[in-house]
Enzyme design. Structure first.
Site, PDB file in Angstrom:
ATOM      1  N   HIS A 203       9.768  -1.325   8.091  1.00 26.65           N
ATOM      2  CA  HIS A 203       8.768  -2.085   7.381  1.00 26.65           C
ATOM      3  C   HIS A 203       9.200  -3.691   6.428  1.00 26.65           C
ATOM      4  O   HIS A 203       8.832  -4.056   5.882  1.00 26.65           O
ATOM      5  CB  HIS A 203       9.221  -1.176   5.477  1.00 26.65           C
ATOM      6  CG  HIS A 203      10.587  -1.242   5.021  1.00 26.65           C
ATOM      7  ND1 HIS A 203      11.060  -0.341   5.419  1.00 26.65           N
ATOM      8  CD2 HIS A 203      10.445  -2.081   3.836  1.00 26.65           C
ATOM      9  CE1 HIS A 203      12.611  -1.151   4.960  1.00 26.65           C
ATOM     10  NE2 HIS A 203      11.580  -1.907   3.511  1.00 26.65           N
TER      11      HIS A 203
HETATM   12  C1  UD1 Z   1       9.265  -4.136  -1.024  1.00 26.14           C
HETATM   13  C2  UD1 Z   1      11.203  -5.201  -1.073  1.00 26.14           C
HETATM   14  C3  UD1 Z   1      12.524  -5.303   0.334  1.00 26.14           C
HETATM   15  C4  UD1 Z   1      12.691  -3.255   0.482  1.00 26.14           C
HETATM   16  C5  UD1 Z   1      11.315  -2.658   0.397  1.00 26.14           C
HETATM   17  C6  UD1 Z   1      11.476  -1.788  -0.055  1.00 26.14           C
HETATM   18  C7  UD1 Z   1      10.721  -7.355  -1.764  1.00 26.14           C
HETATM   19  C8  UD1 Z   1      10.383  -9.273  -1.587  1.00 26.14           C
HETATM   20  N1  UD1 Z   1      10.568  -6.795  -0.751  1.00 26.14           N
HETATM   21  O1  UD1 Z   1       9.289  -4.335   0.310  1.00 26.14           O
HETATM   22  O2  UD1 Z   1      12.983  -5.861   0.117  1.00 26.14           O
HETATM   23  O3  UD1 Z   1      13.453  -3.376   1.422  1.00 26.14           O
HETATM   24  O4  UD1 Z   1      10.440  -3.326  -1.249  1.00 26.14           O
HETATM   25  O5  UD1 Z   1      10.367  -0.408   0.481  1.00 26.14           O
HETATM   26  O6  UD1 Z   1      10.776  -7.322  -2.959  1.00 26.14           O
HETATM   27  N2  UD1 Z   1       2.497  -0.326  -1.492  1.00 26.14           N
HETATM   28  C9  UD1 Z   1       1.954   0.687  -1.578  1.00 26.14           C
HETATM   29  N3  UD1 Z   1       2.486   1.887  -2.354  1.00 26.14           N
HETATM   30  C10 UD1 Z   1       3.180   0.927  -3.253  1.00 26.14           C
HETATM   31  C11 UD1 Z   1       3.971  -0.356  -2.615  1.00 26.14           C
HETATM   32  C12 UD1 Z   1       3.951  -1.158  -1.525  1.00 26.14           C
HETATM   33  O7  UD1 Z   1       1.125   0.793  -0.469  1.00 26.14           O
HETATM   34  O8  UD1 Z   1       4.207   1.806  -4.214  1.00 26.14           O
HETATM   35  C13 UD1 Z   1       1.859  -1.403  -0.315  1.00 26.14           C
HETATM   36  C14 UD1 Z   1       0.891  -2.416  -1.092  1.00 26.14           C
HETATM   37  O9  UD1 Z   1       0.384  -2.781   0.557  1.00 26.14           O
HETATM   38  C15 UD1 Z   1       1.827  -3.856  -0.783  1.00 26.14           C
HETATM   39  C16 UD1 Z   1       2.406  -3.226   0.602  1.00 26.14           C
HETATM   40  O10 UD1 Z   1       2.999  -2.050   0.520  1.00 26.14           O
HETATM   41  O11 UD1 Z   1       1.127  -5.228  -0.623  1.00 26.14           O
HETATM   42  C17 UD1 Z   1       4.484  -4.487  -0.335  1.00 26.14           C
HETATM   43  O12 UD1 Z   1       4.730  -3.837  -1.367  1.00 26.14           O
HETATM   44  P1  UD1 Z   1       5.620  -4.821  -1.580  1.00 26.14           P
HETATM   45  O13 UD1 Z   1       6.615  -4.223  -3.008  1.00 26.14           O
HETATM   46  O14 UD1 Z   1       5.068  -6.050  -1.985  1.00 26.14           O
HETATM   47  O15 UD1 Z   1       6.944  -5.171  -0.674  1.00 26.14           O
HETATM   48  P2  UD1 Z   1       7.858  -3.961  -0.028  1.00 26.14           P
HETATM   49  O16 UD1 Z   1       7.565  -4.719   1.967  1.00 26.14           O
HETATM   50  O17 UD1 Z   1       7.238  -3.207  -0.068  1.00 26.14           O
HETATM   51  N1  UDP Z   2      14.255   6.873   1.835  1.00 27.99           N
HETATM   52  C1  UDP Z   2      13.656   8.029   1.528  1.00 27.99           C
HETATM   53  N2  UDP Z   2      12.469   8.150   2.387  1.00 27.99           N
HETATM   54  C2  UDP Z   2      11.795   7.343   2.960  1.00 27.99           C
HETATM   55  C3  UDP Z   2      11.975   6.615   3.108  1.00 27.99           C
HETATM   56  C4  UDP Z   2      12.989   5.661   2.940  1.00 27.99           C
HETATM   57  O1  UDP Z   2      13.726   8.275   0.893  1.00 27.99           O
HETATM   58  O2  UDP Z   2      10.362   7.729   4.095  1.00 27.99           O
HETATM   59  C5  UDP Z   2      15.013   5.948   0.734  1.00 27.99           C
HETATM   60  C6  UDP Z   2      16.418   5.638   2.245  1.00 27.99           C
HETATM   61  O3  UDP Z   2      17.206   7.028   2.147  1.00 27.99           O
HETATM   62  C7  UDP Z   2      16.990   4.712   1.691  1.00 27.99           C
HETATM   63  C8  UDP Z   2      16.157   4.206   0.733  1.00 27.99           C
HETATM   64  O4  UDP Z   2      14.959   4.763   0.299  1.00 27.99           O
HETATM   65  O5  UDP Z   2      17.642   5.435   0.647  1.00 27.99           O
HETATM   66  C9  UDP Z   2      15.698   3.309   1.136  1.00 27.99           C
HETATM   67  O6  UDP Z   2      14.883   1.953   1.129  1.00 27.99           O
HETATM   68  P1  UDP Z   2      13.580   0.857   1.564  1.00 27.99           P
HETATM   69  O7  UDP Z   2      14.480   1.616   2.848  1.00 27.99           O
HETATM   70  O8  UDP Z   2      12.346   1.321   1.476  1.00 27.99           O
HETATM   71  O9  UDP Z   2      15.062  -0.243   2.062  1.00 27.99           O
HETATM   72  P2  UDP Z   2      15.772  -1.162   1.921  1.00 27.99           P
HETATM   73  O10 UDP Z   2      16.789  -0.236   2.119  1.00 27.99           O
HETATM   74  O11 UDP Z   2      15.026  -1.345   2.882  1.00 27.99           O
HETATM   75  O12 UDP Z   2      15.342  -2.001   0.557  1.00 27.99           O
END
Ligand code: UD1
Ligand code: UDP
Length: 366
Positions: A203
């Site tokens: 992601h």
């Molecule tokens: C965010 C964090 C990232 C983290 C990740 C964990 C920032 C800048 N990034 O990234 O550090 O690793 O969360 O998962 O804060 N979306 C959905 N449903 C949701 C949430 C998001 O569909 O419930 C989609 C939307 O299209 C959105 C995109 O995901 O535009 C990105 O979501 P966003 O929260 O902005 O950033 P992440 O890529 O999730």
């Molecule tokens: N995780 C989860 N389901 C998934 C993918 C990740 O429960 O399908 C959990 C994972 O075990 C960890 C957390 O989500 O505890 C990590 O989140 P993510 O990878 O989205 O964010 P990051 O750590 O990169 O910020």
């Protein structure tokens, strides 16, 4: 006194659960604000259920957007909640936009803050998270550090040593608490996987946002799937772009919705290999002794390479590294595990906060 936790994204929930539990055991009054940065049930609700987190007092429903739009919504929403709740301390987690917004709002409102997972650095400012980390650590009053390298990063940035505490990793507390429930068999059967399989999560914007990068990455994953069946619980961020680049169910590859915390870690526990660009998954695989290939040019968690099962790879080197890891298995040296990743970080953090609240740091109103 009131401690307010600001949570917004999937990894925040995992890190906060042990801290909330430990503060509760000390009888400290607390509340959670959910910013709504993550809002799908599979990105949010399932974590509150799996981790036993209490209901938030507010959900700001900020949703998705560009960095500026999302952060702006977070700032205005959080300013209102913090003004209304009048907390004595606000606790923020990790490196997401909700973390950044909360620390800025509190700095301007003169509300003290604690940052859980302070001091991590990738030294790559193209990562949005690195910008969030640097700003958050510059403004936090209490810095709670997960691994010793964080101490030197903060010292180099001029953070006063008196504000910094090495407490270990609360994400590992959550992992240890879940361990008795982590049985690979049920999700393996539900998803129709054989005994030997790999799990991939992808992601990071640098990997999934650009069509060219997405294609290189997908080619790497497809080459891994020629060696071992691969299941990909796909983050919503990469859904469209990675599918366009060819990451679709078929043959040895299975694309599924994001999994709940317990189900995901159950699958990881039973996996022969994990391929990821996640931060937290690098740490969890290290503790579970599962080989992890991280498709990134750098990591803010180098301790998972020096003291764990993690290796940094490129999309191009991924297939060969996967074949090596699959052949060697546990021969990827588990080594000495990171210090204080012992399942007791939550209680350590709670004691630092309790001592800080006692030391006459309360606001006049409380
Ligand atoms: C965010 C964090 C990232 C983290 C990740 C964990 C920032 C800048 N990034 O990234 O550090 O690793 O969360 O998962 O804060 N979306 C959905 N449903 C949701 C949430 C998001 O569909 O419930 C989609 C939307 O299209 C959105 C995109 O995901 O535009 C990105 O979501 P966003 O929260 O902005 O950033 P992440 O890529 O999730
Ligand atoms: N995780 C989860 N389901 C998934 C993918 C990740 O429960 O399908 C959990 C994972 O075990 C960890 C957390 O989500 O505890 C990590 O989140 P993510 O990878 O989205 O964010 P990051 O750590 O990169 O910020």
């Amino acid at each position: 006194p009131l401690v307010l936790h600001v949570l917004g994204a999937r990894p925040n929930f995992v890190k906060a659960a042990p801290v909330v539990r430990a503060l509760g055991e000390l009888g400290i009054r607390q509340a959670i604000v959910h910013t709504g940065q993550h809002y799908d049930a599979l990105m949010s609700d399932v974590f509150f259920a799996d981790l036993g987190l209490p209901e938030p007092v507010a959900n700001l429903a900020v949703g998705s957007g560009t960095h500026a739009r999302q952060t702006a919504a977070l700032l205005t929403g959080l300013e209102d909640v913090v003004t209304e709740q009048r907390p004595d301390l606000v606790v923020v987690y990790g490196d997401v936009n909700s973390t950044l917004a909360a620390i800025l709002v509190c700095a301007k409102l003169h509300v003290p803050t604690a940052h859980v997972e302070a001091g991590l650095r990738s030294f790559d400012r193209e990562m949005p998270e690195e910008v969030n980390r640097v700003v958050t650590d510059a403004l936090a009053d209490i810095l709670l550090v997960t691994s010793p390298d964080g101490l030197s990063h903060l010292a180099a940035e001029g953070v006063a040593a008196g504000k910094v505490h090495l407490v270990g990793n609360p994400m590992i507390d959550s992992l240890f608490a879940a361990l008795p429930k982590l049985d690979p068999a049920p999700p393996r059967e539900r998803l129709g996987l054989p005994q030997r399989y790999a799990v991939a999560t992808l992601h990071r914007p640098a990997n999934v946002d650009d069509p060219g990068s997405a294609r290189e990455l997908v080619d790497g994953v497809l080459a891994v799937a020629e060696q071992v069946p691969v299941v990909v619980p796909l983050h919503p961020r990469g859904r469209t772009r990675l599918a366009e680049a060819g990451l679709v169910t078929g043959g040895n590859l299975k694309i599924v919705d994001p999994l709940g915390y317990v189900e995901f870690l159950s699958l990881v526990r039973g996996a022969a290999l994990v391929v990821t660009d996640s931060g937290g998954v690098q740490e969890e695989t290290t503790m579970l002794g599962v080989p992890c290939l991280t498709v990134r040019p750098n990591t803010e968690r180098p301790i998972t390479v020096t003291h764990g099962t993690n290796r940094l790879v490129t999309p191009q080197s991924l297939p060969a590294e996967a074949s090596k890891a699959l052949a060697d298995g546990a021969a990827i040296p588990a080594g000495e595990l990171p210090p204080l990743w012992d399942g007791k970080a939550g209680p350590r953090i709670a004691r630092v906060i309790e001592a800080w609240l006692r030391a006459d740091n309360l606001s006049p109103a409380s």
